[in-house]
Enzyme design. Structure first.
Site, PDB file in Angstrom:
ATOM      1  N   SER A  98     -71.094   0.957   5.248  1.00 18.24           N
ATOM      2  CA  SER A  98     -70.439   1.993   4.445  1.00 18.24           C
ATOM      3  C   SER A  98     -68.939   1.770   4.320  1.00 18.24           C
ATOM      4  CB  SER A  98     -70.725   3.374   5.032  1.00 18.24           C
ATOM      5  OG  SER A  98     -72.091   3.670   4.906  1.00 18.24           O
ATOM      6  N   ASP A 150     -64.931   9.366   9.226  1.00 18.22           N
ATOM      7  CA  ASP A 150     -65.988   8.364   9.091  1.00 18.22           C
ATOM      8  C   ASP A 150     -65.696   7.443   7.895  1.00 18.22           C
ATOM      9  OD1 ASP A 150     -68.374   7.474  10.349  1.00 18.22           O
ATOM     10  OD2 ASP A 150     -69.497   8.116   8.597  1.00 18.22           O
ATOM     11  N   GLU A 315     -69.179  13.274  -0.570  1.00 16.73           N
ATOM     12  CA  GLU A 315     -70.163  12.396   0.068  1.00 16.73           C
ATOM     13  C   GLU A 315     -71.282  13.177   0.752  1.00 16.73           C
ATOM     14  OE1 GLU A 315     -69.229  10.606   3.779  1.00 16.73           O
ATOM     15  OE2 GLU A 315     -70.671   8.981   3.534  1.00 16.73           O
ATOM     16  N   ASP A 320     -78.018   8.685   4.779  1.00 17.39           N
ATOM     17  CA  ASP A 320     -77.965   7.431   5.539  1.00 17.39           C
ATOM     18  C   ASP A 320     -78.280   7.661   7.012  1.00 17.39           C
ATOM     19  OD1 ASP A 320     -76.778   4.552   5.964  1.00 17.39           O
ATOM     20  OD2 ASP A 320     -75.674   5.829   7.358  1.00 17.39           O
ATOM     21  N   HIS A 324     -81.469   6.042   9.054  1.00 18.69           N
ATOM     22  CA  HIS A 324     -81.342   5.188  10.240  1.00 18.69           C
ATOM     23  C   HIS A 324     -82.312   5.645  11.335  1.00 18.69           C
ATOM     24  CE1 HIS A 324     -78.055   2.470   9.388  1.00 18.69           C
ATOM     25  NE2 HIS A 324     -77.267   3.452   8.983  1.00 18.69           N
ATOM     26  N   ASP A 362     -73.597   3.843  -1.835  1.00 20.02           N
ATOM     27  CA  ASP A 362     -72.917   2.647  -1.330  1.00 20.02           C
ATOM     28  C   ASP A 362     -73.897   1.513  -1.056  1.00 20.02           C
ATOM     29  OD1 ASP A 362     -74.021   4.078   0.738  1.00 20.02           O
ATOM     30  OD2 ASP A 362     -72.235   4.056   2.007  1.00 20.02           O
ATOM     31  N   HIS A 363     -75.138   1.850  -0.725  1.00 15.14           N
ATOM     32  CA  HIS A 363     -76.159   0.838  -0.423  1.00 15.14           C
ATOM     33  C   HIS A 363     -77.523   1.512  -0.362  1.00 15.14           C
ATOM     34  CE1 HIS A 363     -76.284   2.492   3.639  1.00 15.14           C
ATOM     35  NE2 HIS A 363     -74.964   2.450   3.643  1.00 15.14           N
ATOM     36  N   HIS A 408     -79.791  -0.857   6.668  1.00 10.44           N
ATOM     37  CA  HIS A 408     -79.444  -0.810   5.243  1.00 10.44           C
ATOM     38  C   HIS A 408     -80.160  -1.950   4.519  1.00 10.44           C
ATOM     39  CE1 HIS A 408     -75.191   0.935   6.343  1.00 10.44           C
ATOM     40  NE2 HIS A 408     -76.187   1.699   6.751  1.00 10.44           N
TER      41      HIS A 408
HETATM   42 ZN   LIG Z   1     -75.688   3.507   7.572  1.00 10.27          ZN
END
Ligand SMILES: [Zn+2]
Length: 445
Positions: A98, A150, A315, A320, A324, A362-363, A408
């Protein structure tokens, strides 16, 4: 800078650009050709962290069904963005984190994973969209469900060698950034120094750390914020009461905000079919939702009478974080909470048409939607969707044990936009081009 001065300066830049455009008819035409205004007054950039097409499809299927549409599905234009980062030599790294992902659109440059808005080779600071917007007299803001220190919010307002350097007591991985070494300090300190008008998120623990060097030595970052005129709010009621005459710092949690939904995490061999709990008892009642924080940020930024428009990043961070952890209910709840923030942004843009709204990620992440009779490796669960159908979700990018964090992925991510220059998101383009699009929309020099 006063409004007339800024218009004059923008006019000069646009005038030059128009001469170039007229000399090169194949070039794209700037939306506004009046000569005195950039195409947009405001940009709202909404980032779903780790929100690839699979994560969006899981949330869509669960809540509105396979043929339904989320708010983020219905913007005027859509395309895809590459996500790769680079190593120290500039060679491609196909899966970003990120920090490098946010650096790409915040600065227009790729960097190494873990680094925040600094060059990939020389580790030098790169100017960001937020810094440029503020210099040009626009109001600026950042809203997140993570800590404000972050990686994704950090990339707008801070420059550190490693994303772990969130507070002044976290500087082990950033020796060159410490104040003792002549650097600009931790993410929390640099974020204050960038002086955005609105900062809303978590991270109370990072702002509670004590500054070790420099003029603020011995104070916490929070004490520094108060001394520098920030109005600090801790819950929904205080946020609602905040006035735009001072910058606002909202710290609604020690680190990440508690997520909205809960359920059984995916498990090796699958789980019994489940519905998600749409209320998380661990989430304090006074915690604003991402939509509420977005709405408050828009009101505060709009009311800054001394500013000429704004740049706001929003955000949804825990899409995310939950992916995870192979926690599909947490992940889907956060995706839908993010989608409600998209609705708030679009309603604002309907009332303020010179607003560019961009939604992207972002991904991608580990979520896979599989046939409901599949027997996948790794961890899986079956959710019963709102339209009464089973949806098998699998996470198999890490070890099967709980705590084995899912990874990711390197896929391109969807991007969509409405408003001035929305057509710039069409097709498959580099993630760094978002920087150019936002800069041109706001006429940032
Ligand atoms: Zn992540």
């Amino acid at each position: 800078m006063r409004r007339t001065e800024r218009r004059r300066r923008r006019g000069a830049v646009l005038g030059t650009a128009l001469v170039v455009l007229l000399a090169a008819p194949a070039a794209p035409v700037v939306t506004s050709v009046s000569g005195d205004r950039p195409p947009a007054d405001n940009v709202i950039l909404l980032i779903g962290d780790g929100m690839g097409d699979s994560e969006i499809a899981a949330a869509r299927n669960y809540s509105v069904g396979a043929s339904g549409r989320l708010a983020m599905d219905t913007l005027d234009r859509s395309g895809r963005r590459t996500t790769a980062s680079v190593d120290e030599h500039g060679d491609p790294v196909y899966v970003t984190d990120s920090a490098a992902g946010a650096t790409a659109w915040a600065t227009g440059r790729r960097t190494v994973n873990g680094r925040v808005s600094k060059t990939h080779d020389t580790d030098r600071p790169l100017p960001t969209l937020l810094e440029k917007a503020r210099r040009q007299g626009l109001a600026t803001g950042s809203v997140t469900t993570a800590s404000l220190a972050d990686a994704t919010p950090a990339a707008l307002a801070a420059h550190v060698s490693d994303r772990s350097c969130k507070g002044p007591e976290d500087m082990a991985a950033c020796p060159a950034d410490t104040r003792a070494a002549g650097g600009a300090g931790s993410v929390a300190e640099q974020t204050l120094a960038a002086r955005p008008d609105v900062l809303l998120g978590g991270g109370g623990d990072h702002f509670a750390q004590t500054v070790r060097d420099g003029p603020h030595r011995g104070r916490t970052v929070l004490e520094q914020a108060l001394a520098e005129g920030y109005h600090v709010v801790r819950d929904r009621a205080a946020l609602r009461a905040a006035r735009p005459d001072r910058p606002v710092l909202g710290l609604f949690a020690a680190d990440y905000l508690h997520v909205e939904w809960t359920g059984k995490p995916a498990a090796p061999g699958g789980t019994a079919s489940q519905r998600c709990a749409t209320r998380n008892p661990a989430r304090p009642a006074g915690t604003p939702t991402l939509a509420e924080s977005t709405s408050a940020a828009l009101a505060l930024l709009t009311a800054r009478r001394d500013r000429l428009g704004f740049f706001l990043q929003v955000e949804g961070a825990s899409i995310d974080d939950r992916a995870h952890e192979a926690d599909p209910c947490g992940q889907i709840g956060e995706t839908l909470a993010f989608d409600r923030a998209v609705s708030v942004a679009r309603a604002y843009a309907a009332r303020h048409p010179r607003t560019l709204v961009i939604v992207t990620a972002d991904h991608g992440h580990a979520t896979q939607i599989l046939p409901d009779d599949a027997r996948p490796p790794g961890r899986s669960t079956t959710l019963l969707t709102d339209e009464g159908r089973p949806m098998l979700l699998a996470y198999a990018t890490s070890t099967e044990q709980p705590g084995g964090s899912q990874e990711h992925t390197g896929v391109p991510v969807p991007v969509s936009a409405s408003g001035p220059l929305a057509h710039r998101v069409l097709g498959l383009r580099e993630n760094t081009e978002l920087f150019t699009t936002v800069s041109e929309a706001l006429g940032l020099g």
